[in-house]
Design a protein around this motif. Structure first.
Motif, PDB file in Angstrom:
ATOM      1  N   SER A  76      66.375  62.696 125.393  1.00 28.44           N
ATOM      2  CA  SER A  76      66.304  63.396 126.446  1.00 28.44           C
ATOM      3  C   SER A  76      65.540  64.744 126.407  1.00 28.44           C
ATOM      4  O   SER A  76      65.411  65.251 125.394  1.00 28.44           O
ATOM      5  CB  SER A  76      67.872  63.638 126.887  1.00 28.44           C
ATOM      6  N   ASN A  77      64.961  65.212 127.515  1.00 24.01           N
ATOM      7  CA  ASN A  77      64.226  66.431 127.563  1.00 24.01           C
ATOM      8  C   ASN A  77      65.209  67.614 127.918  1.00 24.01           C
ATOM      9  O   ASN A  77      66.194  67.584 128.168  1.00 24.01           O
ATOM     10  CB  ASN A  77      62.950  66.384 128.399  1.00 24.01           C
ATOM     11  N   PRO A  78      64.630  68.951 127.905  1.00 27.82           N
ATOM     12  CA  PRO A  78      65.628  69.949 127.887  1.00 27.82           C
ATOM     13  C   PRO A  78      66.006  69.940 129.145  1.00 27.82           C
ATOM     14  O   PRO A  78      67.132  70.631 129.176  1.00 27.82           O
ATOM     15  CB  PRO A  78      64.871  71.088 127.674  1.00 27.82           C
ATOM     16  N   LEU A  79      65.388  69.599 130.188  1.00 25.46           N
ATOM     17  CA  LEU A  79      65.910  69.641 131.666  1.00 25.46           C
ATOM     18  C   LEU A  79      67.084  68.706 131.469  1.00 25.46           C
ATOM     19  O   LEU A  79      68.261  68.837 132.301  1.00 25.46           O
ATOM     20  CB  LEU A  79      64.893  69.241 132.591  1.00 25.46           C
ATOM     21  N   GLU A  80      67.053  67.530 131.182  1.00 30.68           N
ATOM     22  CA  GLU A  80      68.452  66.525 131.211  1.00 30.68           C
ATOM     23  C   GLU A  80      69.340  67.173 130.431  1.00 30.68           C
ATOM     24  O   GLU A  80      70.527  67.025 130.930  1.00 30.68           O
ATOM     25  CB  GLU A  80      67.742  65.302 130.848  1.00 30.68           C
ATOM     26  N   ILE A  81      69.135  67.939 129.482  1.00 31.33           N
ATOM     27  CA  ILE A  81      70.283  68.254 128.328  1.00 31.33           C
ATOM     28  C   ILE A  81      71.061  69.606 129.278  1.00 31.33           C
ATOM     29  O   ILE A  81      72.059  69.508 129.147  1.00 31.33           O
ATOM     30  CB  ILE A  81      69.843  68.813 127.240  1.00 31.33           C
ATOM     31  N   LYS A  82      69.966  70.308 129.941  1.00 32.08           N
ATOM     32  CA  LYS A  82      70.828  71.396 130.629  1.00 32.08           C
ATOM     33  C   LYS A  82      71.522  71.060 131.730  1.00 32.08           C
ATOM     34  O   LYS A  82      72.598  71.566 131.841  1.00 32.08           O
ATOM     35  CB  LYS A  82      69.244  72.323 131.276  1.00 32.08           C
ATOM     36  N   ARG A  83      70.969  69.840 132.531  1.00 32.54           N
ATOM     37  CA  ARG A  83      71.849  69.400 133.575  1.00 32.54           C
ATOM     38  C   ARG A  83      73.227  68.709 133.173  1.00 32.54           C
ATOM     39  O   ARG A  83      74.387  69.020 133.640  1.00 32.54           O
ATOM     40  CB  ARG A  83      71.134  68.195 134.432  1.00 32.54           C
ATOM     41  N   ALA A  84      73.093  68.188 132.032  1.00 31.98           N
ATOM     42  CA  ALA A  84      74.589  67.615 131.431  1.00 31.98           C
ATOM     43  C   ALA A  84      75.372  68.734 131.145  1.00 31.98           C
ATOM     44  O   ALA A  84      76.529  68.621 131.233  1.00 31.98           O
ATOM     45  CB  ALA A  84      74.245  66.723 130.227  1.00 31.98           C
ATOM     46  N   TYR A  85      74.836  69.764 130.568  1.00 32.59           N
ATOM     47  CA  TYR A  85      75.535  70.886 130.004  1.00 32.59           C
ATOM     48  C   TYR A  85      76.249  71.419 131.103  1.00 32.59           C
ATOM     49  O   TYR A  85      77.454  71.825 130.995  1.00 32.59           O
ATOM     50  CB  TYR A  85      74.815  71.909 129.108  1.00 32.59           C
ATOM     51  N   LYS A  86      75.489  71.722 132.206  1.00 31.30           N
ATOM     52  CA  LYS A  86      76.167  72.428 133.499  1.00 31.30           C
ATOM     53  C   LYS A  86      77.168  71.641 133.903  1.00 31.30           C
ATOM     54  O   LYS A  86      78.358  72.143 134.479  1.00 31.30           O
ATOM     55  CB  LYS A  86      75.162  72.710 134.203  1.00 31.30           C
ATOM     56  N   LYS A  87      76.978  70.430 134.062  1.00 31.14           N
ATOM     57  CA  LYS A  87      78.125  69.375 134.586  1.00 31.14           C
ATOM     58  C   LYS A  87      79.411  69.449 133.663  1.00 31.14           C
ATOM     59  O   LYS A  87      80.298  69.624 134.283  1.00 31.14           O
ATOM     60  CB  LYS A  87      77.339  68.061 134.579  1.00 31.14           C
ATOM     61  N   LEU A  88      79.287  69.414 132.436  1.00 29.16           N
ATOM     62  CA  LEU A  88      80.319  69.427 131.672  1.00 29.16           C
ATOM     63  C   LEU A  88      81.059  70.876 131.637  1.00 29.16           C
ATOM     64  O   LEU A  88      82.254  70.968 131.471  1.00 29.16           O
ATOM     65  CB  LEU A  88      79.981  69.030 130.156  1.00 29.16           C
ATOM     66  N   SER A  89      80.310  71.824 131.601  1.00 30.90           N
ATOM     67  CA  SER A  89      80.764  73.328 131.406  1.00 30.90           C
ATOM     68  C   SER A  89      81.616  73.574 132.689  1.00 30.90           C
ATOM     69  O   SER A  89      82.721  74.142 132.445  1.00 30.90           O
ATOM     70  CB  SER A  89      79.766  74.184 131.301  1.00 30.90           C
ATOM     71  N   SER A  99      93.820  71.676 129.897  1.00 30.07           N
ATOM     72  CA  SER A  99      94.094  70.939 128.596  1.00 30.07           C
ATOM     73  C   SER A  99      94.483  72.166 127.457  1.00 30.07           C
ATOM     74  O   SER A  99      93.755  73.093 127.429  1.00 30.07           O
ATOM     75  CB  SER A  99      93.150  70.235 128.187  1.00 30.07           C
ATOM     76  N   PRO A 100      95.480  71.953 126.680  1.00 30.55           N
ATOM     77  CA  PRO A 100      95.702  73.236 125.671  1.00 30.55           C
ATOM     78  C   PRO A 100      94.406  73.296 124.723  1.00 30.55           C
ATOM     79  O   PRO A 100      94.405  74.168 123.978  1.00 30.55           O
ATOM     80  CB  PRO A 100      96.849  72.562 124.928  1.00 30.55           C
ATOM     81  N   THR A 101      93.368  72.151 124.460  1.00 31.62           N
ATOM     82  CA  THR A 101      92.413  72.273 123.582  1.00 31.62           C
ATOM     83  C   THR A 101      91.206  72.575 124.622  1.00 31.62           C
ATOM     84  O   THR A 101      90.035  72.211 123.976  1.00 31.62           O
ATOM     85  CB  THR A 101      92.087  70.964 122.856  1.00 31.62           C
ATOM     86  N   ALA A 102      91.214  73.224 125.655  1.00 28.20           N
ATOM     87  CA  ALA A 102      90.149  73.516 126.795  1.00 28.20           C
ATOM     88  C   ALA A 102      89.094  74.493 125.749  1.00 28.20           C
ATOM     89  O   ALA A 102      87.880  74.203 126.202  1.00 28.20           O
ATOM     90  CB  ALA A 102      90.574  73.837 127.885  1.00 28.20           C
ATOM     91  N   SER A 103      89.641  75.366 125.570  1.00 27.46           N
ATOM     92  CA  SER A 103      88.888  76.345 124.725  1.00 27.46           C
ATOM     93  C   SER A 103      87.956  75.697 123.661  1.00 27.46           C
ATOM     94  O   SER A 103      86.622  76.086 123.621  1.00 27.46           O
ATOM     95  CB  SER A 103      89.778  77.293 124.155  1.00 27.46           C
ATOM     96  N   ASP A 104      88.567  74.693 122.790  1.00 26.81           N
ATOM     97  CA  ASP A 104      87.919  73.967 121.677  1.00 26.81           C
ATOM     98  C   ASP A 104      86.682  73.193 122.160  1.00 26.81           C
ATOM     99  O   ASP A 104      85.730  73.049 121.447  1.00 26.81           O
ATOM    100  CB  ASP A 104      88.715  73.418 120.828  1.00 26.81           C
ATOM    101  N   GLU A 105      87.267  72.319 123.341  1.00 25.90           N
ATOM    102  CA  GLU A 105      86.205  71.368 123.891  1.00 25.90           C
ATOM    103  C   GLU A 105      85.208  72.291 124.360  1.00 25.90           C
ATOM    104  O   GLU A 105      83.868  71.533 124.314  1.00 25.90           O
ATOM    105  CB  GLU A 105      86.988  70.714 124.875  1.00 25.90           C
ATOM    106  N   PHE A 106      85.333  73.294 125.174  1.00 19.26           N
ATOM    107  CA  PHE A 106      84.258  74.183 125.642  1.00 19.26           C
ATOM    108  C   PHE A 106      83.190  74.576 124.533  1.00 19.26           C
ATOM    109  O   PHE A 106      82.185  74.639 124.819  1.00 19.26           O
ATOM    110  CB  PHE A 106      84.822  75.263 126.710  1.00 19.26           C
ATOM    111  N   ASP A 107      83.885  75.207 123.620  1.00 21.69           N
ATOM    112  CA  ASP A 107      83.168  75.725 122.463  1.00 21.69           C
ATOM    113  C   ASP A 107      82.172  74.675 121.891  1.00 21.69           C
ATOM    114  O   ASP A 107      81.092  74.937 121.443  1.00 21.69           O
ATOM    115  CB  ASP A 107      83.854  76.420 121.661  1.00 21.69           C
ATOM    116  N   ALA A 108      82.807  73.305 121.667  1.00 18.30           N
ATOM    117  CA  ALA A 108      82.001  72.267 121.178  1.00 18.30           C
ATOM    118  C   ALA A 108      80.767  71.832 121.909  1.00 18.30           C
ATOM    119  O   ALA A 108      79.757  71.881 121.444  1.00 18.30           O
ATOM    120  CB  ALA A 108      82.812  70.937 121.066  1.00 18.30           C
ATOM    121  N   VAL A 109      81.071  71.945 123.086  1.00 20.85           N
ATOM    122  CA  VAL A 109      79.903  71.440 124.174  1.00 20.85           C
ATOM    123  C   VAL A 109      78.881  72.631 124.119  1.00 20.85           C
ATOM    124  O   VAL A 109      77.668  72.196 124.329  1.00 20.85           O
ATOM    125  CB  VAL A 109      80.402  71.364 125.659  1.00 20.85           C
ATOM    126  N   LYS A 110      79.365  74.071 124.145  1.00 19.67           N
ATOM    127  CA  LYS A 110      78.353  75.043 124.196  1.00 19.67           C
ATOM    128  C   LYS A 110      77.735  75.085 122.796  1.00 19.67           C
ATOM    129  O   LYS A 110      76.174  75.542 122.921  1.00 19.67           O
ATOM    130  CB  LYS A 110      79.192  76.241 124.148  1.00 19.67           C
TER     131      LYS A 110
END
Length: 357
Positions: A76-89, A99-110
């Motif tokens: 995947s190129n940077p554009l595709e990675i950026k799109r996926a990150y925005k959607k997940l974030s 979720s009680p683990t929302a902060s950890d999940e968000f930090d892992a995605v970041k």
């Protein structure tokens, strides 16, 4: 190379296969428990199933890698990675995720996003995993081959010690062949400029994970070789000794029978010379026929022909045992042709190295 956690996991797996799996496999392969072919099939099935289950549990415990976490592939190129990150974030942000683990999940995605968007960090992550990012590791050829040498020399010495003894000759050959195959694959994977794994089969796998999988499966492979090698071992020296003993007994039988033949021939010749006139006189009398028949019946068992026939029967019985021993040696020799298997393994890993290139 693997981190400390992976090294500990590999050592734990080694002891697991050594002290738990190997005795169970030996129980399955115990002579007389199952038929020979069934025993081999049951042992291979047990080892393969257990290795697959243990590897699956270990992979589950490791969790998804950065590519899997963002839902992208390593191509995947940077554009595709950026799109996926925005959607997940948006979906994982602590303000929107209950979720009680929302902060950890968000930090892992970041963290995954930051690594994959930086091409230098991305390359380090592909080669050495998150441990390489945390330790700011870079690929150095001399250091790589030094760590590689330490790892394979250690496992080679361990494999040699565990396969000592006459029964483990084939197991040692199989184990070292597998070690050479793994070495070739690891060097090919780690020194390639791009990931040599086919994207169609392994779209999210990194070089680091491929090497981890090889290291995880090797203890299972080595202990499988030990178990099957001991079971398939054929003691040719013992069979040769048994064959020689059978031949020795056969020679004794031949000598005894030949001595009896010699003694009886001499006895018949002596009786023929001394009793020849009596037979002629009996034949001249009118009622002498019965005497001749009776004398002939008594002489049949002592004739050379009778003794030779006895010799043939005893030789046939002995030859049956000798032929059975020779047939067993030929069958075991043909089914246990380790040289052909060794060369096939060499050809196999050469073909695999070209495939991954």
């Amino acid at each position: 190379m693997s981190g400390k956690g992976d090294d500990l996991d590999g050592l734990t797996g080694f002891f697991f296969y050594m002290f738990i799996v190997h005795p169970i496999t030996a129980w399955i392969l115990r002579p007389g428990r199952f038929e020979r072919k069934k025993s081999i099939l049951y042992a291979i099935g047990f080892l393969a199933s257990l290795a697959a289950i243990k590897t699956g549990i270990s992979m589950q415990a490791r969790g998804p890698n950065h590519y899997q976490l963002l839902g992208v592939t390593r191509d995947s190129n940077p554009l595709e990675i950026k799109r996926a990150y925005k959607k997940l974030s948006l979906s994982l942000h602590p303000d929107k995720n209950p979720s009680p683990t929302a902060s950890d999940e968000f930090d892992a995605v970041k963290r995954a996003y930051d690594v994959l968007m930086d091409m230098e960090f991305r390359e380090v992550y592909n080669k050495f995993g998150q441990d390489g990012i945390d330790s700011n590791k870079r690929f150095d050829e001399s250091q790589f081959f030094m760590e590689l040498g330490i790892f394979y020399v250690t496992w080679g010495m361990m494999a040699y010690v565990l396969t000592l003894g006459k029964k483990s000759g084939d197991a040692r050959q199989w184990t070292f062949t597998g070690l050479i195959v793994m070495l070739v694959l690891e060097i090919t994977i780690m020194t390639s400029q791009t990931n040599p794994l086919p994207s169609s089969l392994f779209p999210t796998w990194t070089e680091y994970e491929a090497v981890w999988l090889l290291h995880s499966l090797f203890p299972a492979f080595m202990n499988g070789c030990r178990s099957l090698g001991s079971y398939l071992y054929v003691d040719l020296d013992k069979q040769t000794r048994q064959l020689l003993l059978a031949l020795q007994e056969q020679n004794k039988d031949i000598l005894l029978v030949l001595r009896d033949v010699q003694i009886n021939v001499q006895s018949i010749q002596a009786n023929g010379v001394s009793g020849g006139g009596g037979v002629s006189r009996i034949a001249g009398n009118g009622g002498g026929g019965g005497g001749i028949v009776a004398g002939s019946t008594m002489m049949v068992g002592a004739t050379p022909t009778g003794k030779i026939k006895e010799l043939q029967e005893r030789l046939q019985a002995s030859n049956t045992q000798v032929n059975a021993a020779v047939r067993d040696i030929k069958l075991d020799g043909s089914s246990n042709n380790s040289s052909m298997g060794f060369y096939l393994m060499i050809i196999g890993y050469i073909a695999m190295s070209y495939f991954f290139k």
